[in-house]
Design a protein around this motif. Sequence first.
Motif, short mmCIF file in Angstrom:
data_model
loop_
_atom_site.label_atom_id
_atom_site.label_comp_id
_atom_site.label_asym_id
_atom_site.label_seq_id
_atom_site.Cartn_x
_atom_site.Cartn_y
_atom_site.Cartn_z
N MET A 30 0.84 -1.21 0.00
CA MET A 30 0.00 0.00 0.00
C MET A 30 0.87 1.25 0.00
O MET A 30 1.80 1.37 0.78
N ASN A 31 0.60 2.16 -0.87
CA ASN A 31 1.29 3.45 -0.87
C ASN A 31 0.53 4.39 0.05
O ASN A 31 -0.63 4.70 -0.20
N PRO A 32 1.17 4.87 1.15
CA PRO A 32 0.43 5.70 2.10
C PRO A 32 0.21 7.11 1.63
O PRO A 32 -0.55 7.86 2.24
N ASN A 33 0.86 7.52 0.54
CA ASN A 33 0.80 8.92 0.16
C ASN A 33 -0.40 9.23 -0.73
O ASN A 33 -0.28 9.81 -1.80
N SER A 34 -1.57 8.82 -0.28
CA SER A 34 -2.80 9.23 -0.96
C SER A 34 -3.31 10.49 -0.30
O SER A 34 -2.90 10.85 0.79
N MET A 35 -4.20 11.18 -0.97
CA MET A 35 -4.73 12.41 -0.41
C MET A 35 -5.56 12.14 0.83
O MET A 35 -6.35 11.21 0.86
N ASN A 36 -5.33 12.94 1.85
CA ASN A 36 -6.13 12.82 3.07
C ASN A 36 -7.51 13.40 2.86
O ASN A 36 -7.67 14.40 2.18
N ASP A 37 -8.53 12.79 3.46
CA ASP A 37 -9.77 13.51 3.66
C ASP A 37 -9.86 13.83 5.14
O ASP A 37 -9.08 13.36 5.95
N GLU A 38 -10.82 14.68 5.50
CA GLU A 38 -10.85 15.18 6.87
C GLU A 38 -11.03 14.07 7.89
O GLU A 38 -10.49 14.13 8.99
N ALA A 45 12.72 15.79 7.07
CA ALA A 45 11.59 15.94 7.99
C ALA A 45 10.29 16.20 7.23
O ALA A 45 9.25 15.61 7.55
N GLU A 46 10.35 17.04 6.21
CA GLU A 46 9.15 17.33 5.42
C GLU A 46 8.64 16.07 4.74
O GLU A 46 7.43 15.78 4.76
N ARG A 47 9.54 15.29 4.15
CA ARG A 47 9.12 14.08 3.45
C ARG A 47 8.57 13.03 4.42
O ARG A 47 7.56 12.37 4.13
N LEU A 48 9.21 12.89 5.57
CA LEU A 48 8.75 11.92 6.55
C LEU A 48 7.37 12.28 7.08
O LEU A 48 6.49 11.42 7.23
N LEU A 49 7.15 13.56 7.35
CA LEU A 49 5.84 13.98 7.87
C LEU A 49 4.76 13.85 6.80
O LEU A 49 3.62 13.51 7.11
N ASP A 50 5.12 14.09 5.54
CA ASP A 50 4.15 13.86 4.46
C ASP A 50 3.78 12.38 4.38
O ASP A 50 2.61 12.03 4.17
N THR A 51 4.77 11.51 4.55
CA THR A 51 4.49 10.07 4.54
C THR A 51 3.62 9.68 5.71
O THR A 51 2.65 8.92 5.57
N ILE A 52 3.92 10.21 6.90
CA ILE A 52 3.12 9.92 8.09
C ILE A 52 1.68 10.38 7.89
O ILE A 52 0.73 9.68 8.27
N ASP A 53 1.50 11.54 7.28
CA ASP A 53 0.15 12.06 7.06
C ASP A 53 -0.66 11.14 6.15
O ASP A 53 -1.91 11.13 6.21
N GLY A 54 0.00 10.39 5.30
CA GLY A 54 -0.70 9.50 4.39
C GLY A 54 -0.96 8.11 4.94
O GLY A 54 -1.60 7.30 4.28
N LEU A 55 -0.46 7.80 6.13
CA LEU A 55 -0.63 6.46 6.68
C LEU A 55 -2.07 6.19 7.07
O LEU A 55 -2.77 7.08 7.58
N ARG A 56 -2.52 4.98 6.84
CA ARG A 56 -3.84 4.50 7.23
C ARG A 56 -3.68 3.28 8.12
O ARG A 56 -2.61 2.69 8.16
N PRO A 57 -4.72 2.86 8.83
CA PRO A 57 -4.59 1.67 9.67
C PRO A 57 -4.05 0.45 8.93
O PRO A 57 -3.30 -0.34 9.49
N GLY A 58 -4.38 0.34 7.64
CA GLY A 58 -3.86 -0.77 6.85
C GLY A 58 -2.37 -0.70 6.61
O GLY A 58 -1.76 -1.68 6.17
N SER A 59 -1.76 0.46 6.89
CA SER A 59 -0.31 0.61 6.74
C SER A 59 0.44 0.09 7.95
O SER A 59 1.67 -0.08 7.90
N GLY A 83 2.38 -1.82 10.76
CA GLY A 83 3.25 -2.98 10.69
C GLY A 83 4.10 -3.03 9.43
O GLY A 83 4.74 -4.04 9.15
N SER A 84 4.15 -1.92 8.69
CA SER A 84 4.89 -1.89 7.42
C SER A 84 6.15 -1.05 7.55
O SER A 84 6.40 -0.39 8.55
N PHE A 85 6.95 -1.08 6.48
CA PHE A 85 8.25 -0.40 6.41
C PHE A 85 8.23 0.43 5.14
O PHE A 85 8.08 -0.11 4.04
N PHE A 86 8.31 1.75 5.29
CA PHE A 86 8.26 2.67 4.15
C PHE A 86 9.51 3.54 4.12
O PHE A 86 10.12 3.83 5.16
N ASP A 87 9.87 4.01 2.93
CA ASP A 87 10.93 5.00 2.84
C ASP A 87 10.34 6.40 2.97
O ASP A 87 9.13 6.57 3.17
N HIS A 88 11.19 7.41 2.85
CA HIS A 88 10.78 8.78 3.10
C HIS A 88 9.86 9.33 2.01
O HIS A 88 9.28 10.40 2.18
#
Length: 243
Positions: A1-9, A215-229, A231-236
């Motif tokens: 799963m790619n976590p970097n999808s657009m967030n909804d509220e 830091a910017e890239r990591l926080l963008d990745t974190i913002d895209g994480l969902r519960p299905g993410s 237990g996974s390992f992602f890069d920045h």
Amino acid sequence: MNPNSMNDESDALPAGGIAIVVGSSGGIGGALYGRLCTQSRFRTVLGLGRASSPPLDLTDEDSIAGAARHVSGLGADVRLIIDASGLLHGDGLSPEKSWRDLDAAHMARAFAVNAIGPALLMKHFLPLLPRQGRSVFATLSARVGSIGDNRLGGWYSYRASKAALNQFVRTASIELGRRQPSAVCVALHPGTVATSLSAPFVKAGLDVQTAEQAAERLLDTIDGLRPGSSGSFFDHLGKPVPW
């Protein structure tokens, strides 16, 4: 799963909570802490480390437990915890080029900081994540901790300690999912960053980021994480890294 999808509220971290950076005195940790402090969505942004108040030393479980008790008394939900700690070299420790360089004391030190300490963070801080709404625990691992991606060898202690960290993340995420199904526990590879940790090993041709860019890239990745993410390992950049 790619976590970097657009967030909804409905998927955003709820506002008014606490964000914590462990290792905020380091290069990446300091940049993460500074960037989070500019975000109005958090009521409190707390930087923790050996010199903070309260102090948190990854090699001292009592200090980890004490810091967790302090956070639990702040009166707000813990929505984000980032562990930006790590040890690659220093105090006589350097990455091994061969098995001839293996040293039991140096190996124990690498595991204490890179694997055991973060595992104890999970022990004391994951229970602080609220049962309702999104929350994230992210720890900085390293691509060289990937067993599947290891094609060069060397760096025994750092590779093995980060691989152990990845297993702790995977295992803790399963338990966390039973208790707090909206929470996420992940390992993140920050990329090559111009900090004191990586400086002696940077080679020409690498994509070297500033700490602020990482830091910017990591926080963008974190913002895209969902519960299905969890237990996974992602890069920045939010791309999965093989175990």
